[in-house]
Design a protein around this motif. Structure first.
Motif, PDB file in Angstrom:
ATOM      1  N   LYS A 188      28.330 -48.268  69.246  1.00 49.20           N
ATOM      2  CA  LYS A 188      27.784 -47.719  70.425  1.00 49.20           C
ATOM      3  C   LYS A 188      27.295 -48.791  71.270  1.00 49.20           C
ATOM      4  CE  LYS A 188      27.533 -43.627  68.783  1.00 49.20           C
ATOM      5  NZ  LYS A 188      28.253 -42.404  69.216  1.00 49.20           N
ATOM      6  N   GLY A 189      27.294 -48.711  72.530  1.00 43.13           N
ATOM      7  CA  GLY A 189      27.374 -49.906  73.541  1.00 43.13           C
ATOM      8  C   GLY A 189      25.971 -50.297  73.482  1.00 43.13           C
ATOM      9  N   PHE A 190      25.515 -51.421  73.676  1.00 43.84           N
ATOM     10  CA  PHE A 190      24.279 -52.249  73.810  1.00 43.84           C
ATOM     11  C   PHE A 190      23.923 -52.531  75.379  1.00 43.84           C
ATOM     12  CE2 PHE A 190      21.959 -53.407  69.719  1.00 43.84           C
ATOM     13  CZ  PHE A 190      22.587 -52.246  69.111  1.00 43.84           C
ATOM     14  N   MET A 191      22.902 -52.541  75.829  1.00 42.59           N
ATOM     15  CA  MET A 191      22.464 -53.116  76.994  1.00 42.59           C
ATOM     16  C   MET A 191      22.053 -54.576  76.661  1.00 42.59           C
ATOM     17  SD  MET A 191      20.036 -50.256  79.314  1.00 42.59           S
ATOM     18  CE  MET A 191      18.622 -50.723  78.107  1.00 42.59           C
ATOM     19  N   ARG A 192      22.329 -55.498  77.535  1.00 40.49           N
ATOM     20  CA  ARG A 192      21.861 -57.041  77.430  1.00 40.49           C
ATOM     21  C   ARG A 192      20.171 -57.104  77.552  1.00 40.49           C
ATOM     22  NH1 ARG A 192      23.514 -60.818  74.464  1.00 40.49           N
ATOM     23  NH2 ARG A 192      25.696 -60.421  75.263  1.00 40.49           N
ATOM     24  N   PHE A 193      19.739 -56.383  78.310  1.00 37.98           N
ATOM     25  CA  PHE A 193      17.904 -56.575  78.702  1.00 37.98           C
ATOM     26  C   PHE A 193      17.457 -55.397  78.438  1.00 37.98           C
ATOM     27  CE2 PHE A 193      20.411 -59.729  81.401  1.00 37.98           C
ATOM     28  CZ  PHE A 193      20.016 -60.918  80.809  1.00 37.98           C
ATOM     29  N   PRO A 194      16.330 -55.418  77.787  1.00 43.28           N
ATOM     30  CA  PRO A 194      15.281 -54.120  77.559  1.00 43.28           C
ATOM     31  C   PRO A 194      14.514 -53.569  78.766  1.00 43.28           C
ATOM     32  CG  PRO A 194      14.328 -56.160  76.733  1.00 43.28           C
ATOM     33  CD  PRO A 194      15.786 -56.588  77.375  1.00 43.28           C
ATOM     34  N   THR A 195      14.994 -54.113  79.905  1.00 38.83           N
ATOM     35  CA  THR A 195      14.218 -53.640  81.050  1.00 38.83           C
ATOM     36  C   THR A 195      15.288 -53.070  82.317  1.00 38.83           C
ATOM     37  OG1 THR A 195      13.763 -56.088  81.618  1.00 38.83           O
ATOM     38  CG2 THR A 195      11.966 -54.980  80.718  1.00 38.83           C
ATOM     39  N   SER A 196      14.810 -52.495  83.013  1.00 43.78           N
ATOM     40  CA  SER A 196      15.544 -52.161  84.210  1.00 43.78           C
ATOM     41  C   SER A 196      16.099 -53.312  84.981  1.00 43.78           C
ATOM     42  CB  SER A 196      14.873 -51.163  85.233  1.00 43.78           C
ATOM     43  OG  SER A 196      13.952 -51.447  85.851  1.00 43.78           O
ATOM     44  N   ARG A 197      15.382 -54.346  85.388  1.00 42.68           N
ATOM     45  CA  ARG A 197      15.642 -55.565  85.816  1.00 42.68           C
ATOM     46  C   ARG A 197      15.351 -56.986  85.147  1.00 42.68           C
ATOM     47  NH1 ARG A 197      12.026 -58.595  88.830  1.00 42.68           N
ATOM     48  NH2 ARG A 197      10.059 -57.702  88.802  1.00 42.68           N
ATOM     49  N   GLN A 198      16.070 -58.278  85.373  1.00 42.14           N
ATOM     50  CA  GLN A 198      16.053 -59.005  84.385  1.00 42.14           C
ATOM     51  C   GLN A 198      14.581 -59.878  84.919  1.00 42.14           C
ATOM     52  OE1 GLN A 198      19.241 -61.646  84.220  1.00 42.14           O
ATOM     53  NE2 GLN A 198      18.211 -63.267  83.237  1.00 42.14           N
ATOM     54  N   PHE A 199      13.905 -60.127  84.003  1.00 49.00           N
ATOM     55  CA  PHE A 199      12.819 -61.149  84.446  1.00 49.00           C
ATOM     56  C   PHE A 199      12.990 -62.503  83.840  1.00 49.00           C
ATOM     57  CE2 PHE A 199      11.024 -56.807  84.377  1.00 49.00           C
ATOM     58  CZ  PHE A 199      10.093 -56.833  85.476  1.00 49.00           C
ATOM     59  N   ARG A 200      11.708 -63.377  84.371  1.00 49.56           N
ATOM     60  CA  ARG A 200      12.053 -64.866  84.198  1.00 49.56           C
ATOM     61  C   ARG A 200      11.846 -64.858  82.522  1.00 49.56           C
ATOM     62  NH1 ARG A 200       7.966 -68.836  83.456  1.00 49.56           N
ATOM     63  NH2 ARG A 200       6.415 -67.267  83.736  1.00 49.56           N
ATOM     64  N   VAL A 201      12.468 -65.847  81.935  1.00 46.07           N
ATOM     65  CA  VAL A 201      12.255 -66.369  80.408  1.00 46.07           C
ATOM     66  C   VAL A 201      11.285 -67.181  80.371  1.00 46.07           C
ATOM     67  CG1 VAL A 201      13.505 -67.285  78.515  1.00 46.07           C
ATOM     68  CG2 VAL A 201      14.756 -65.608  80.133  1.00 46.07           C
ATOM     69  N   SER A 202      10.116 -66.965  79.765  1.00 43.16           N
ATOM     70  CA  SER A 202       9.260 -67.946  79.891  1.00 43.16           C
ATOM     71  C   SER A 202       9.194 -68.773  78.432  1.00 43.16           C
ATOM     72  CB  SER A 202       7.678 -67.383  79.827  1.00 43.16           C
ATOM     73  OG  SER A 202       7.698 -66.285  78.692  1.00 43.16           O
ATOM     74  N   SER A 203      10.099 -68.331  77.261  1.00 41.41           N
ATOM     75  CA  SER A 203      10.035 -69.073  76.234  1.00 41.41           C
ATOM     76  C   SER A 203      11.292 -68.635  75.625  1.00 41.41           C
ATOM     77  CB  SER A 203       9.030 -68.721  75.319  1.00 41.41           C
ATOM     78  OG  SER A 203       9.255 -69.588  74.131  1.00 41.41           O
ATOM     79  N   ASN A 204      12.259 -69.515  75.190  1.00 43.89           N
ATOM     80  CA  ASN A 204      13.737 -69.118  74.752  1.00 43.89           C
ATOM     81  C   ASN A 204      13.740 -69.116  73.321  1.00 43.89           C
ATOM     82  OD1 ASN A 204      16.453 -68.460  75.029  1.00 43.89           O
ATOM     83  ND2 ASN A 204      16.585 -69.832  76.730  1.00 43.89           N
ATOM     84  N   PHE A 205      14.843 -68.597  72.820  1.00 43.15           N
ATOM     85  CA  PHE A 205      15.200 -68.423  71.443  1.00 43.15           C
ATOM     86  C   PHE A 205      15.273 -69.831  70.774  1.00 43.15           C
ATOM     87  CE2 PHE A 205      18.412 -68.333  68.021  1.00 43.15           C
ATOM     88  CZ  PHE A 205      17.760 -67.664  67.136  1.00 43.15           C
ATOM     89  N   ASN A 206      14.500 -70.315  69.917  1.00 44.14           N
ATOM     90  CA  ASN A 206      14.695 -71.466  69.164  1.00 44.14           C
ATOM     91  C   ASN A 206      14.162 -71.411  67.630  1.00 44.14           C
ATOM     92  OD1 ASN A 206      14.482 -74.169  68.445  1.00 44.14           O
ATOM     93  ND2 ASN A 206      12.970 -74.658  70.057  1.00 44.14           N
ATOM     94  N   PRO A 207      15.121 -71.397  66.741  1.00 39.78           N
ATOM     95  CA  PRO A 207      14.702 -71.350  65.370  1.00 39.78           C
ATOM     96  C   PRO A 207      14.151 -72.534  64.839  1.00 39.78           C
ATOM     97  CG  PRO A 207      17.013 -71.643  65.589  1.00 39.78           C
ATOM     98  CD  PRO A 207      16.536 -71.220  67.098  1.00 39.78           C
ATOM     99  N   ARG A 208      14.223 -73.767  65.686  1.00 42.88           N
ATOM    100  CA  ARG A 208      13.547 -74.954  65.165  1.00 42.88           C
ATOM    101  C   ARG A 208      12.364 -75.401  65.971  1.00 42.88           C
ATOM    102  NH1 ARG A 208      19.148 -75.223  64.789  1.00 42.88           N
ATOM    103  NH2 ARG A 208      19.928 -76.006  62.798  1.00 42.88           N
ATOM    104  N   ARG A 209      11.749 -74.429  66.713  1.00 41.27           N
ATOM    105  CA  ARG A 209      10.830 -74.686  67.715  1.00 41.27           C
ATOM    106  C   ARG A 209       9.678 -75.424  67.165  1.00 41.27           C
ATOM    107  NH1 ARG A 209       6.485 -71.287  67.935  1.00 41.27           N
ATOM    108  NH2 ARG A 209       4.991 -71.434  70.052  1.00 41.27           N
ATOM    109  N   VAL A 210       9.118 -76.484  67.667  1.00 40.44           N
ATOM    110  CA  VAL A 210       7.876 -77.077  67.333  1.00 40.44           C
ATOM    111  C   VAL A 210       6.544 -76.479  68.013  1.00 40.44           C
ATOM    112  CG1 VAL A 210       6.325 -79.231  67.023  1.00 40.44           C
ATOM    113  CG2 VAL A 210       8.806 -79.204  66.657  1.00 40.44           C
ATOM    114  N   ASN A 211       5.569 -75.608  67.623  1.00 38.78           N
ATOM    115  CA  ASN A 211       4.613 -75.073  68.243  1.00 38.78           C
ATOM    116  C   ASN A 211       4.095 -76.276  69.197  1.00 38.78           C
ATOM    117  OD1 ASN A 211       1.717 -74.010  68.693  1.00 38.78           O
ATOM    118  ND2 ASN A 211       2.824 -72.256  68.314  1.00 38.78           N
ATOM    119  N   PRO A 212       3.813 -75.874  70.467  1.00 41.71           N
ATOM    120  CA  PRO A 212       3.037 -77.017  71.362  1.00 41.71           C
ATOM    121  C   PRO A 212       1.622 -77.036  71.056  1.00 41.71           C
ATOM    122  CG  PRO A 212       3.462 -74.945  72.504  1.00 41.71           C
ATOM    123  CD  PRO A 212       4.277 -74.640  71.243  1.00 41.71           C
TER     124      PRO A 212
END
Length: 440
Positions: free
Chosen positions: A282-306
């Motif tokens: 079954k096909g997926f949409m790339r984004f969970p909203t009707s339009r794309q919003f600004r990415v404020s924090s990206n995927f990062n499995p090694r992220r150091v909490n600021p």
């Protein structure tokens, strides 16, 4: 003084009109600047100042990551409910599998799981052939507790398998194994009686083979809801070496439930299609909203909490958006979680088939309930700022085989079928496979 003023006036009047206008304007501006006295320059009176104390949350709201959760540790309290198929069919802990598709490279496959490009480059140095993956080949790999690549297996063909492991000095070593056994097709069939896992094992399928059947048919049916008396037939290609079964590959499967037959037949690309060559996914949409919003924090499995300075993996993507923005299911599925839960705030989790799960966090309002079936594009919630969050945003995650992947780059299912020569080859194969999938 009057004589000087008269001389200046005569000189001014003798100028061309444009020059007189420009000089007059400059004079007015100079006088205005000389007369104006802003309050801060009045040293005789003390300036008015207000002292404001900022808390940690207020300080954080001024940072670029304003809409990022303060601490996004592994969410034990937001874990997806498990069932029998997860418990008894789970493969080796930490093992991830992937079938190579059109346009895939080793980098594009591993990078979506958060594996660093430097690691991938070092791996390729051990075997330049990894640059030439082919459609239908299978990769499997394991990760360390820190998310680094530990080992990788490349099934180049049914005959040859290459395994890569990292030595203590960081250098990758490659080991190749070539099987010389005979591949024989085996039909295994049975009747559902209480549990598909138990019924399939009684029919002679191994745990790995049962897992392959469930993955192939995950988009067509829910194996938990099969009824007593439903039938299944599985065609496995098994390699026999010195009288022992070494490995196997699912060729085709047929399930009869409620009087209706469901088919899944393997094509050369390693994917499964119905008898006509139509895709099962079954096909997926790339984004969970009707339009794309600004990415404020990206995927990062090694992220150091600021804020805390600790390693706290950020297993999804944060989209900064106004509260109340409609959030949609990216694909058909079943809601498995819809509640308020700790750091996630109001949150929804949807299971798509058996391999895919999506999560939506920090919501303002839930529009669905657990157990509810949803369609791609259906509204499931309104975005918000609940839980451990410092700004209005949506935290969105995609999990494949219980492993978080980058929602922006992950290879998501698409509803597509075979065409042209590929479809003709598949139909010829299906014509041979379907008659073998019999129940009698």
């Amino acid at each position: 003084m009057q004589q000087i003023a008269r001389s200046v006036a005569l000189a001014f009047n003798s100028l061309p009109r444009p020059h007189r206008v420009m000089l007059g304007s400059l004079t007015v501006l100079t006088l205005a600047a000389a007369v104006w006295r802003p309050f801060v320059y009045h040293t005789e009176s003390a300036p008015v100042a207000k002292s404001i104390t900022l808390g940690k949350d207020d300080i954080r709201s001024l940072l670029p990551e304003a809409s990022e959760p303060i601490d996004q540790n592994a969410q034990e309290d937001e874990a997806i409910p498990q069932d029998e198929l997860d418990d008894k069919i789970a493969s080796v802990t930490g093992l991830h599998e992937y079938v190579v598709s059109t346009g895939d490279t080793l980098s594009s496959i591993l990078n979506q799981y958060g594996i660093d490009m430097t690691e991938i480059g070092q791996l390729v140095q051990a075997d330049k052939d990894l640059r030439n993956l082919k459609i239908g080949q299978q990769l499997s790999w394991t990760l360390t507790a820190e998310g680094d690549l530990k080992s990788l297996t490349w099934e180049m063909s049914r005959r040859e398998t290459r395994t890569y492991e990292q030595a203590k000095n960081g250098v990758w070593k490659m080991k190749s194994e070539t099987q010389q056994g005979d591949w024989v097709n085996s039909l295994l069939k049975g009747t559902f009686n209480g549990s598909f896992v138990t019924s399939a094992r009684s029919a002679g399928l191994t745990t790995t083979e049962i897992n392959a059947v469930i993955k192939a048919m995950q988009w067509q049916m829910d194996f938990r809801k099969l009824k007593k008396g439903d039938e299944f037939a599985v065609l496995m290609s098994r390699e026999m070496l010195n009288g022992k079964r070494e490995q196997s590959q699912l060729v085709g499967v047929r399930v009869r439930s409620g009087g209706k037959d469901y088919y899944g037949i393997r094509a050369e690309d390693g994917k499964f299609y119905d008898r006509t060559g139509a895709g099962l996914a079954k096909g997926f949409m790339r984004f969970p909203t009707s339009r794309q919003f600004r990415v404020s924090s990206n995927f990062n499995p090694r992220r150091v909490n600021p804020v805390t300075g600790r390693v706290a993996p950020h297993r999804g993507v944060d989209f900064a958006m106004p509260q109340g923005t409609p959030v949609m299911a990216v694909g058909d599925g079943e809601v498995v979680v819809a509640k308020r839960s700790g750091a996630a705030g109001y949150y929804v989790a949807i299971r798509h088939g058996r391999s895919y799960t999506t999560r939506y966090m920090h919501l303002k309002k839930l529009l669905v309930k657990p157990g509810q079936k949803v369609k791609r594009g259906e509204r499931i919630a309104l975005s918000g700022n609940t839980g451990r969050s410092t700004g209005p945003h949506l935290h969105y995650e995609v999990w494949i085989n219980q492993q978080a992947v980058n929602p922006l780059t992950a290879k998501l299912p698409r509803s597509e079928g075979l065409t042209g020569a590929e479809r003709r080859e598949f139909l010829a194969k299906a014509k041979e496979v379907v008659p073998q999938l019999r129940f009698d």
